[in-house]
Design an enzyme around this catalytic site. Structure first.
Site: not given
Ligand code: 0RA
Length: 641
Positions: A430, A503, A505, A507
């Site tokens: 990403e 990541d 998180d 997203d």
């Protein structure tokens, strides 16, 4: 079929004696597939299947399944009670034969009509063979009988232990820890299969109760609408495009039965599930062929008759008439022949015509009687046909330009030098900055890096022509080399590990799900074959003195801090918000190094659940999505789809 005939079929003398149970303990895999979690849960299904058969024979209404605190299972039904009369040759009670002799049971006796009989269909004796203890209690003839077994052998003779005016059978078993790798029953796994059983056998009430400390809960599965409610359940988070679930059934004789339920949604993918004797035939077979050809035929005939298609228009294809379709096709038959690689393909050719004719007649009748719903469905089919034509052109173009064949690798790919796919892996990273670190930190020989920028296209909401216009997706297809959809070719796959690195998180989780959705819909064999992984970057870096520690979850971090608390000095803690915060050396050390890293292999346990999860996550209905993310947020580590 009269009760007398049934009785005769199942009578003790019908039970052929084949062999004892030692082979089962020696080679359990041959009988239940695995000695892992799947095989363990299979034991429950074997016992439940017998009660479902009793329900299908019309003698039992309720089946209850309980996970007890010691991880034993109790299955109880209100059927006639297992037979206790003496076996004429063996001179032991029939119930004892059922539990101690391999392949005993109606299924192997001449006229035995056993419907459910799970994938392995091996019966109660195999469960006994693989249990450290098994107890059976039978209410029958005004009495209560009990018998105890262990590891395939009889422990106590059949004994009268009381009186009852009710009838029924109760089985308790405790799986043998000498056989199974781990003895832990997963409520959701049982729930999923038992709900499916209740859908497939309308009217049968199945309850599931968890009595384990800290896990206590209960569910009831009872569907008078049968597979109609199954379709409704599968569509619950999708937009359906017409109000009625189309439903029909036909019992030809006592030996052949077909049931179909279907409804169209606004989706582009199809979910057509087929079953034979309650077993999911994921490889399809005769019943599926019959259903699909009837579907194509009926819609084409109707479209021509009602001028949806003009004389010169091309016929609708099978894919066109199945776009957005959710359907369940369930057949029940005597002597099912299961073929194919995973023994989930129905081979009985006689069933094809039966399903085809039944579908032809009933679907035609539905369309004639419901012209407004017919129009909605036909419009959808025609749009699908036009999109298919557009996709074909887009594909043709990409094919001609050689875009997808892997001859011209994408510019953003940092490929590895290794040429053997089995030794090569590709990281889908990403963001460009993390991509840069990954390129610097990687093992150039065996690790390729493909940075992905921004959000990937949501393939749940786009047709193939649009999908093939997305650069990120084209890059992946070319880099993998295996193409997609009907052109997919596993042999051309250039990396045997495809590792999603996002990541830690929300997203990141979203991007990962978008990628998985794409793989699931267009490169299913990659998931089935276990080629897809998720990397696990650390959540925290903790420094104390000269030492540096990385932890991968909140819990691990708490543990670490507790350990460090004993020592002098202060720890400095960094919480990583993204991969980009790590330099290339850290990224290599924590996430990419073969020796340190943890990869989560993405597995596909069953199609109905997977479809549901992707629809929930990627569909347009926001509330269910939020619910799913909340419920599962803490389980991200075990990313089973
Ligand atoms: C054969 C004959 C009879 C009952 C059953 C099988 C039976 C088996 C199982 C297994 C679980 N629950 C069950 N319930 C019933 C009795 C035949 C008769 O009473 O006429």
């Amino acid at each position: 079929m009269s009760a007398d005939v049934k009785q005769q079929q199942y009578d003790a003398e019908q039970i052929q004696v084949l062999e004892g149970l030692d082979p089962v303990r020696k080679r359990p895999g041959m009988y239940i597939g695995t000695t892992g979690s799947r095989g363990l849960h299979h034991l429950v299904y074997e016992i439940v299947d017998n009660s479902v058969d009793e329900a299908l024979a019309g003698f039992c209404e309720t089946i209850s399944v309980t996970i007890q605190n010691d991880n034993s299972i109790v299955v109880e039904d209100d059927g006639r009670g297992m037979p206790v009369n003496l076996h004429p040759k063996l001179k032991i009670p029939a119930v004892e034969v059922i539990h101690t002799v391999l392949h005993a049971g109606g299924k192997f006796g001449g006229g035995g009509y056993k419907v459910s009989g799970g994938l392995h269909g091996v019966g109660a004796s195999v469960v006994n063979a693989l249990s450290e203890v098994m107890e059976v209690e039978i209410k029958r003839n005004g009495k209560i009988y009990k018998q105890v077994y262990s590891r395939g052998k009889t422990l106590t003779p059949l004994t009268e232990i009381g009186e009852s005016r009710k009838n029924g059978s109760k089985t308790m078993f405790k799986p043998d820890p000498e056989i199974f790798e781990e003895i832990y029953f997963d409520f959701e796994t049982l729930e999923h299969r038992l709900r499916e059983m209740a859908f497939l056998n309308k009217g049968v009430k199945i309850t599931l109760k968890d009595e384990r400390e800290g896990h206590k809960r209960a569910e009831v599965f009872h569907y008078e609408g049968g597979i109609r409610e199954f379709v409704k359940h599968q569509n619950k988070n999708k937009e359906v495009i017409h109000p009625d679930i189309i439903y029909f059934e036909l019992k030809k004789d006592d030996m052949h039965e077909v049931e179909v339920a279907m409804q169209y949604t606004d989706r582009y993918n199809e979910l057509v599930l087929s079953y034979a004797n309650n077993i999911n035939t994921s490889e399809g077979g005769a019943h599926m062929i019959g259903f699909k050809s009837a579907l194509t035929r009926v819609f084409n005939d109707y479209a021509r008759r009602n001028k949806f298609l003009k004389e010169n228009d091309e016929a609708l294809s099978g894919e066109d008439v199945r776009e957005g379709l959710t359907a369940i096709v369930s057949v029940k038959l005597i002597n099912p022949q299961f073929e194919g690689q995973t023994k989930t393909k129905l081979g009985n050719s006689e069933i094809r015509g039966f399903v085809e004719t039944t579908t032809n007649e009933n679907l035609t009748a539905f369309l004639e009687e419901n012209p407004s719903q017919a129009r909605i469905i036909l419009d959808k089919c025609l749009r699908a046909a036009r999109a298919r034509e557009a996709a074909r052109k887009a594909r043709e173009l990409t094919r001609r330009k050689g875009v997808l064949d892997g001859l011209t690798l994408p510019g953003k790919l940092a490929d590895c030098s290794e040429k053997d796919p089995a030794l090569s892996e590709i990281f889908l990273v990403e963001g460009d900055s993390a991509g840069g670190s990954a390129k610097q930190g990687r093992d150039r020989k065996r690790q390729a890096i493909l940075p992905l920028r921004g959000k990937i296209l949501n393939v749940e909401k786009a047709r193939l022509d649009k999908i093939l216009n997305s650069d990120e997706i084209k890059n992946m297809i070319t880099a993998f080399g295996c193409n997609i959809g009907e052109d997919f070719n596993l042999e051309k796959l250039r990396y045997h590990k495809i590792i999603i690195m996002t990541d830690a998180d929300v997203d990141g989780a979203h991007i990962r799900t978008l990628l998985l959705t794409f793989f699931y819909r267009y490169m299913t064999p990659l998931i089935e074959g276990g080629y897809i992984y998720a990397a696990q970057p650390p959540l925290f870096q903790t420094k104390k003195g000269k030492e540096v520690y990385y932890t991968y979850s909140e819990r691990e971090q708490e543990k670490l801090l507790a350990q460090l608390a004993d020592k002098p000095g202060k720890a400095s803690i960094q919480r990583y918000k993204g991969l980009g915060e790590m330099d290339y050396h850290q990224l290599w050390e924590t996430t990419m190094d073969y020796n340190n890293r943890t990869l989560i292999q993405i597995t596909l346990d069953n199609v109905t659940a997977a479809d549901d999860i992707f629809t929930t996550l990627m569909g347009d209905r926001v509330p269910p999505r939020r619910k799913f993310i909340q419920e599962n947020a803490k389980f991200v580590k075990n990313l089973d789809i």
